[in-house]
Design a protein around this motif. Structure first.
Motif, PDB file in Angstrom:
ATOM      1  N   MET A 340       0.828  -1.198   0.000  1.00  0.00           N
ATOM      2  CA  MET A 340       0.000   0.000   0.000  1.00  0.00           C
ATOM      3  C   MET A 340       0.869   1.257   0.000  1.00  0.00           C
ATOM      4  O   MET A 340       1.639   1.499   0.928  1.00  0.00           O
ATOM      5  CB  MET A 340      -0.909   0.021   1.230  1.00  0.00           C
ATOM      6  CG  MET A 340      -1.757  -1.229   1.411  1.00  0.00           C
ATOM      7  SD  MET A 340      -2.990  -1.457   0.131  1.00  0.00           S
ATOM      8  CE  MET A 340      -4.100  -0.105   0.459  1.00  0.00           C
ATOM      9  N   SER A 341       0.744   2.061  -1.049  1.00  0.00           N
ATOM     10  CA  SER A 341       1.494   3.305  -1.126  1.00  0.00           C
ATOM     11  C   SER A 341       0.793   4.401  -0.331  1.00  0.00           C
ATOM     12  O   SER A 341      -0.369   4.269   0.048  1.00  0.00           O
ATOM     13  CB  SER A 341       1.652   3.744  -2.585  1.00  0.00           C
ATOM     14  OG  SER A 341       0.397   4.117  -3.129  1.00  0.00           O
ATOM     15  N   MET A 342       1.492   5.504  -0.106  1.00  0.00           N
ATOM     16  CA  MET A 342       0.965   6.566   0.738  1.00  0.00           C
ATOM     17  C   MET A 342      -0.219   7.297   0.113  1.00  0.00           C
ATOM     18  O   MET A 342      -1.021   7.911   0.831  1.00  0.00           O
ATOM     19  CB  MET A 342       2.074   7.571   1.071  1.00  0.00           C
ATOM     20  CG  MET A 342       3.189   6.981   1.900  1.00  0.00           C
ATOM     21  SD  MET A 342       2.657   6.429   3.530  1.00  0.00           S
ATOM     22  CE  MET A 342       3.649   4.958   3.747  1.00  0.00           C
ATOM     23  N   ASP A 343      -0.346   7.275  -1.203  1.00  0.00           N
ATOM     24  CA  ASP A 343      -1.476   7.952  -1.844  1.00  0.00           C
ATOM     25  C   ASP A 343      -2.381   6.994  -2.613  1.00  0.00           C
ATOM     26  O   ASP A 343      -3.295   7.429  -3.308  1.00  0.00           O
ATOM     27  CB  ASP A 343      -0.990   9.067  -2.774  1.00  0.00           C
ATOM     28  CG  ASP A 343      -0.105   8.552  -3.903  1.00  0.00           C
ATOM     29  OD1 ASP A 343       0.174   7.338  -3.942  1.00  0.00           O
ATOM     30  OD2 ASP A 343       0.329   9.369  -4.731  1.00  0.00           O
ATOM     31  N   GLY A 344      -2.115   5.687  -2.495  1.00  0.00           N
ATOM     32  CA  GLY A 344      -2.976   4.710  -3.150  1.00  0.00           C
ATOM     33  C   GLY A 344      -2.677   4.495  -4.615  1.00  0.00           C
ATOM     34  O   GLY A 344      -3.423   3.792  -5.290  1.00  0.00           O
ATOM     35  N   SER A 345      -1.595   5.084  -5.142  1.00  0.00           N
ATOM     36  CA  SER A 345      -1.226   4.927  -6.544  1.00  0.00           C
ATOM     37  C   SER A 345       0.156   4.296  -6.650  1.00  0.00           C
ATOM     38  O   SER A 345       0.955   4.363  -5.705  1.00  0.00           O
ATOM     39  CB  SER A 345      -1.267   6.283  -7.266  1.00  0.00           C
ATOM     40  OG  SER A 345      -2.592   6.762  -7.352  1.00  0.00           O
TER      41      SER A 345
END
Length: 416
Positions: A340-345
């Motif tokens: 899971m990335s910090m901005d969802g991308s």
């Protein structure tokens, strides 16, 4: 060996004795032009496009287990391009177009089924958001239809329309979205890459990187050192652990996402439904099982198993949307690790180490991105320039303030 209807008939009449293995099981060579770490959908697609579109001669894919044993074989099979922001729209639009041509490209039946995806609307605010997203999709060249309550009822008359808290007021329909057989994608890309000379090395875990003077020269593995001109890492939920071996810390967290399959039923759900009130999504497989899921488990973990509170939450959401589910028996469940990335991308970018490249941070959306992810990663590694639809997927975007936050949740991986 090319597959065809005539070949299937011939083999059926001869006891299926003429089929050969879909790909080789070679011993690793000492040196390759490019080594891809990770034999999931993204890694195999990258190798396939390196060989087929960029004519890279010596490519290897290293997989610590077996092909199809990771997230590519444990997901809910949904493909779509219903995105809002510029950084994602063109990428997922390309990916969906590639899904539409995939079976002809690979000469393999991946069971691509564009049965449509319906995102339900329960409030006036959600309707406004759906209208905005649908208009953005149309402007980007994709398809979108805003349905009212009766439009949804015509497609899915068995939904709980009169739910006191979350009445169904309509939905955003994306007809080109749908499902694809997940393990067939892995097998099809593996077969296609192998036919073009790619070595697929299974049961070969990467234990370290050889880095000298700021350049990656290859990887240490459980089957010895393998040299490479370039190394690409595409290992999904294991991204942080693998890249740590190269001394890199990524803006990622690892969480488990659980998914579920019911007993086989007669056809009842023609498309894919997503429940805007409860983060529940459901489709029906060709074997009749209902395939569904919901939120990730909120704690960080590398274990491919989930906890019971999330099971309860997903089932409660499902029954609140489709009351008839209460009489259906659950057949099995599984868990996959999400990076899971910090901005969802996601990220498709070079790393600070020369010759080392990274593909990851896909959160829930790795499967639907498979074709475009493979093509863009192959383009980056072959040309050292980002593909035009993946320019926003940079590792430094948080430092430069260029987040791609579809859900508007900020730097909260567990909320994306």
């Amino acid at each position: 060996m090319a597959y065809s209807g005539l070949r299937i008939i011939k083999e059926a009449l001869s006891g299926h004795k003429g089929w050969k293995p879909a790909w080789r099981d070679p011993e690793p060579k000492g040196q390759y032009d490019i080594v891809i770490v990770g034999g999931g959908g993204h890694g195999l697609a990258t190798a396939y496009y390196l060989a087929s579109r960029y004519q890279t001669a010596k490519v290897a894919v290293l997989e610590k287990g077996w092909i199809g044993g990771g997230n590519v074989g444990r997901n809910t099979t949904i493909v779509r391009s219903n995105y809002l922001l510029d950084g994602n729209q063109s990428f997922y639009n390309l990916s969906l177009r590639m899904w539409e041509d995939l079976e002809q490209d690979l000469n393999y039946n991946a069971m691509v089924s564009q049965r449509g995806i319906l995102n339900l609307v329960h409030t006036d605010a959600q309707r406004d958001a759906a209208r905005r997203r649908g208009n953005a999709m149309l402007l980007a060249g994709d398809d979108a239809e805003l349905l009212d309550t009766e439009g949804v009822r015509a497609l899915y008359p068995f939904l709980n329309f009169e739910n006191a808290r979350f009445p169904i007021k309509g939905g955003l329909l994306h007809r080109r979205g749908g499902t694809v057989r997940h393990d067939a994608v892995a097998w099809g890309y593996a077969r296609g890459a192998d036919r073009r000379g790619v070595d697929i090395i299974q049961n070969c875990e990467v234990t370290g990187f050889r880095i000298e003077s700021g350049r990656c020269l290859g990887v240490q593995t459980t089957r010895g050192f393998i040299g490479a001109g370039k190394v690409g890492v595409a290992v999904a939920g294991s991204s942080s652990r693998v890249m740590e071996k190269a001394g890199l810390r990524l803006p990622l967290e690892s969480h488990v996402l659980q998914a579920f399959v019911s007993e086989g039923l007669k056809p009842v759900i023609p498309g894919v439904i997503t429940y805007g009130a409860g983060h529940f999504y459901c489709s029906q497989s060709d074997k009749g099982g209902l395939v569904f899921g919901g939120d990730i488990d909120m704690y960080n973990t590398y274990a491919q198993r989930g906890n019971l509170p999330v099971v309860e939450d997903v089932l409660e959401s499902g029954i609140s949307l489709i009351p008839a589910l209460g009489r259906v028996r659950l057949l099995r469940s599984w868990g996959g690790i999400m990076d899971m990335s910090m901005d969802g991308s996601p990220f498709i970018d070079r790393t600070p180490i020369d010759g080392l490249y990274f593909n990851g941070g896909w959160c829930y959306g790795g499967f639907k991105a498979t074709p475009a992810s493979g093509l863009c990663f192959a383009h980056l590694m072959a040309t050292d320039t980002p593909h035009e639809v993946a320019r926003a997927y940079r590792l430094d975007r948080f430092r430069t303030g260029h987040m791609i936050d579809e859900k508007g949740q900020g730097a909260q991986p567990n909320l994306h």
